[in-house]
Scaffold this active site. Structure first.
Site: not given
Ligand code: HPA
Ligand code: ZN
Length: 351
Positions: A28, A211, A289, A208
């Site tokens: 990731h 989060e 990330d 994703h």
């Molecule tokens: N989250 C969602 N989209 C993203 C991220 C993230 O951490 N980093 C780059 N695009």
């Molecule tokens: Zn990400």
């Protein structure tokens, strides 16, 4: 004298060296999020692109985020310096060299083509540059890698479909597709049809979820998009049924601890849900990330969670093992890298 701190496991090499040399896989990492201010300035000058800051220090000072969106605004702004295939090659190569120095043995790179095609950069230029760097890494660094095309979830499903059409002639160069950008208000189900088409084309899917979005988005990513892994997923602990399902199905989660603190998903590392996720038996992996923006690459993420949660070497090793297991490596390559991890651990135990 070099300090040999004795952790709970005994008088072996200190934990920092153990973490540095541990064989790792990174699953990731957004290549656009590896754009360090130094390279950003260099590419801005090379391409005649104006930036809102004049120095590297000014850029770094702007990296104070209150949530995901406040970061994404800066992240997309940074993308403006990326124009030619060579820029994407330089970007990915800089990341791969740093990853190699942290003993990353395999990497699955996310990229956001829509952030570039929207600015008139051809899809082929992005892909060519990234592939060039990955091939060089395989040759010169013995680091393997692949590409995962991410759709921007704040844009429409039609936009994603048009992007898939651009990628169609190049599918053999993609390991799969993902879903990123602004999570809240953009549930996975919005992309049900285009993900179904991707699966029909033989692409693996990840997304994703959980989060900033609720645990229900994790369930939706599993059901509507049939994802093989959940990226982040840290809010799963808010719903016991979701945790139970993730454990029962052995769904890998690509957790990015420094990102979560930087984007205020958790105010402090000791409030992170990692420990609870591990205790629930989830297949957690550790990742960076957007390391250029969040203050650390994968090794720094391992260090942060090891220190915050007092993880043992066995616990740390399990996190690394999960990443090789959850990777999209071919079976023989996976077996080779798992054997490398095992021999590293055996040598460490014998020391
Ligand atoms: N989250 C969602 N989209 C993203 C991220 C993230 O951490 N980093 C780059 N695009
Ligand atoms: Zn990400």
């Amino acid at each position: 004298m070099i300090a040999r701190t004795q952790d709970a496991d005994g008088p072996r090499r200190d934990m920092r060296a153990f973490l540095r040399d541990l064989p790792k896989a990174e699953l990731h990492v957004h290549v656009e999020g590896t754009l360090e201010p130094e390279l950003m300035m260099e590419l801005a000058a090379r391409n005649g692109v104006a930036l809102p800051f004049r120095t590297v220090e000014e850029a770094r000072a702007a990296y104070e985020f209150t949530d995901l969106q406040s970061f994404l605004d800066v992240y997309y702004q940074g993308c403006a310096v990326l124009r030619e295939a060579e820029d994407f090659a330089d970007l990915a190569w800089a990341y791969l060299e740093r990853a190699h120095a942290q003993r990353v043995r395999h990497v699955e790179l996310f990229f956001d083509p829509q952030a570039h095609t929207e600015r008139g950069v051809p899809f082929e230029a992005v892909l060519e540059g990234l592939r060039h760097a990955l091939e060089r890494a395989r040759r010169e660094l013995d680091v393997s890698g692949g590409l995962i095309l991410c759709f921007l979830r704040h844009l429409s499903e039609d936009h994603a479909r048009a992007t898939l059409d651009l990628a169609r002639p190049h599918l053999e160069h993609l390991q799969g597709v993902g879903l990123d950008s602004s999570e809240r208000g953009n549930p996975p189900g919005k992309f049900r049809d285009v993900f179904a088409e991707c699966r029909r084309l033989g692409l693996r899917t990840v997304a994703h979820a959980g989060e900033e979005g609720p645990p229900a988005y994790i369930t939706e990513a599993l059901d509507a998009l049939e994802v093989r892994r959940i990226d982040h997923g840290v809010r799963c602990v808010e719903d016991a049924a979701v945790v139970e399902r993730l454990a029962a199905e052995g769904v890998p989660l690509t957790v990015c601890p420094l990102s979560n603190v930087k984007l205020r998903v958790f105010e402090r590392m000791d409030e992170h849900t990692l420990r609870r996720m591990m205790e629930a038996g989830l297949r957690v992996t550790i990742n960076s990330d957007d390391p250029a923006y969040f203050g650390g690459y994968v090794e720094e993420n391992f260090v942060a969670v090891q220190e915050s949660f007092g993880l043992s070497r066995d616990e740390v090793a399990a996190l690394s093992r999960h990443a090789f297991e959850a990777s999209f490596l071919e079976e023989d390559a996976r077996a080779r890298l798992l054997a490398e991890l095992d021999s590293y651990l055996a040598l460490d135990r014998a020391a």
